[in-house]
Design an enzyme around this catalytic site. Structure first.
Site, PDB file in Angstrom:
ATOM      1  N   GLY A  59      -2.707 -13.250  10.917  1.00 21.24           N
ATOM      2  CA  GLY A  59      -1.585 -12.422  10.584  1.00 21.24           C
ATOM      3  C   GLY A  59      -0.076 -12.490  10.876  1.00 21.24           C
ATOM      4  N   MET A 106     -12.911  -3.927   1.856  1.00 22.97           N
ATOM      5  CA  MET A 106     -13.323  -2.576   3.277  1.00 22.97           C
ATOM      6  C   MET A 106     -12.154  -1.126   2.521  1.00 22.97           C
ATOM      7  SD  MET A 106     -10.535  -3.378   6.038  1.00 22.97           S
ATOM      8  CE  MET A 106      -9.870  -4.972   5.575  1.00 22.97           C
ATOM      9  N   MET A 129      -8.430  -2.053  -0.129  1.00 19.21           N
ATOM     10  CA  MET A 129      -8.404  -0.497   0.785  1.00 19.21           C
ATOM     11  C   MET A 129      -8.245   0.234   0.029  1.00 19.21           C
ATOM     12  SD  MET A 129      -6.826  -1.945   4.503  1.00 19.21           S
ATOM     13  CE  MET A 129      -6.889  -3.260   5.331  1.00 19.21           C
ATOM     14  N   ASP A 149     -11.686 -11.652  12.186  1.00 12.62           N
ATOM     15  CA  ASP A 149     -10.227 -11.152  11.622  1.00 12.62           C
ATOM     16  C   ASP A 149     -10.217 -10.172  12.657  1.00 12.62           C
ATOM     17  OD1 ASP A 149      -9.031  -9.761   9.698  1.00 12.62           O
ATOM     18  OD2 ASP A 149     -10.175  -9.371   8.702  1.00 12.62           O
ATOM     19  N   HIS A 207      -6.387 -14.985   2.831  1.00 14.95           N
ATOM     20  CA  HIS A 207      -7.268 -13.593   2.809  1.00 14.95           C
ATOM     21  C   HIS A 207      -6.573 -12.539   2.018  1.00 14.95           C
ATOM     22  CE1 HIS A 207     -10.050 -11.001   5.051  1.00 14.95           C
ATOM     23  NE2 HIS A 207      -9.660 -10.510   5.171  1.00 14.95           N
ATOM     24  N   MET A 234     -15.202  -9.020  13.138  1.00 19.13           N
ATOM     25  CA  MET A 234     -14.044  -7.842  12.216  1.00 19.13           C
ATOM     26  C   MET A 234     -13.816  -8.129  14.789  1.00 19.13           C
ATOM     27  SD  MET A 234     -12.595  -7.607  10.074  1.00 19.13           S
ATOM     28  CE  MET A 234     -11.798  -6.004  10.286  1.00 19.13           C
ATOM     29  N   ASP A 272      -7.216  -8.581   1.416  1.00 19.42           N
ATOM     30  CA  ASP A 272      -7.853  -7.253   1.847  1.00 19.42           C
ATOM     31  C   ASP A 272      -7.866  -6.599   1.194  1.00 19.42           C
ATOM     32  OD1 ASP A 272      -8.670  -7.550   4.703  1.00 19.42           O
ATOM     33  OD2 ASP A 272      -6.531  -8.185   5.033  1.00 19.42           O
TER      34      ASP A 272
END
Length: 230
Positions: A197, A67, A36, A175, A32, A137, A34
């Site tokens: 995470g 994101m 941002m 998530d 995964h 989320m 991310d």
């Protein structure tokens, strides 16, 4: 269907990225990533360049969570860098969701969508059948280590019911705060992919292979308790 695991790479030890990737390559179902932009959320993490750098060193599917305010500014870049799944937030694409999904598919990638805690499933009803993954989320987006929002359990169950009723193909991914405290609740509701995470994986032990075994033991225990109570 057995649960699938997607480690969040922004939580890994980037000083040991090569060694940690070697551990994840034989264990993880997805990686995964991310991305941002500092606007959609007040944080900046990984980038298309990061994906490009790790792609030659992993056979695992790379799942990109956008994101960002304007996903179309990133889609081609992350696809070229080596992403397999590309998942923008529903709020950022609903004005032109079909065009965005078609763009992702045309690049040979699998489209997903991400639902914020306050975003209802009804926002994406008209294109559920086009999605390969839906990410729920269970924390507000942007930062690691936030507390689990229990109201999301019903949303997961709703997506599971719709999938079963209509034969949709999307994976139901979670998530946010996926760890020993929440595994049982998430699995019972219908979760199929867990993004893990800090609390779920990386902080369990300094050696990632040991941390992985601890995580899997926690998940197996949660599954056993659900079977006993069924």
């Amino acid at each position: 269907m057995s649960i699938q695991i997607s480690p969040s790479l922004m939580c890994m030890n980037l000083m040991e990225i090569k060694q940690q990737l070697s551990v994840l390559n034989s264990r993880a179902d997805f990686l995964h990533v991310d991305i941002m932009d500092g606007h959609y959320v007040k944080n900046i993490t990984l980038s298309p360049f990061f994906i490009e750098q790790i792609r030659p060193h992993t056979p695992v599917a790379i799942d990109v969570h956008l994101m960002v305010e304007t996903p179309t500014d990133f889609i081609a870049a992350v696809a070229q860098a080596g992403a397999d799944f590309i998942c923008p937030h529903a709020e950022t694409i609903n004005r032109d969701a079909f065009r965005v999904i078609n763009q992702i598919r045309a690049l040979g990638k699998k489209p997903g969508v991400v639902l914020n805690p306050a975003t209802p499933v009804s926002w994406i009803h008209h294109y559920l059948h086009l999605l390969d993954k839906i990410t729920v989320m269970t924390v507000d987006p942007g930062y690691a280590g936030q507390p689990f929002i229990p109201e999301m359990v019903n949303k997961i169950a709703e997506l599971k019911a719709l999938k079963m009723q209509h034969g949709y193909r999307y994976l139901i991914e979670i998530d946010g705060s996926c760890n020993q405290k929440t595994y049982g609740t998430l699995l019972e509701a219908g979760a199929e992919v867990l993004i893990v995470g800090t609390s779920g994986l990386f902080n369990l032990h300094d050696r990632l292979e040991i941390a992985w075994d601890k995580m899997m033991s926690n998940i197996t225990q949660a599954q056993s308790l659900l079977q006993e109570s069924a």
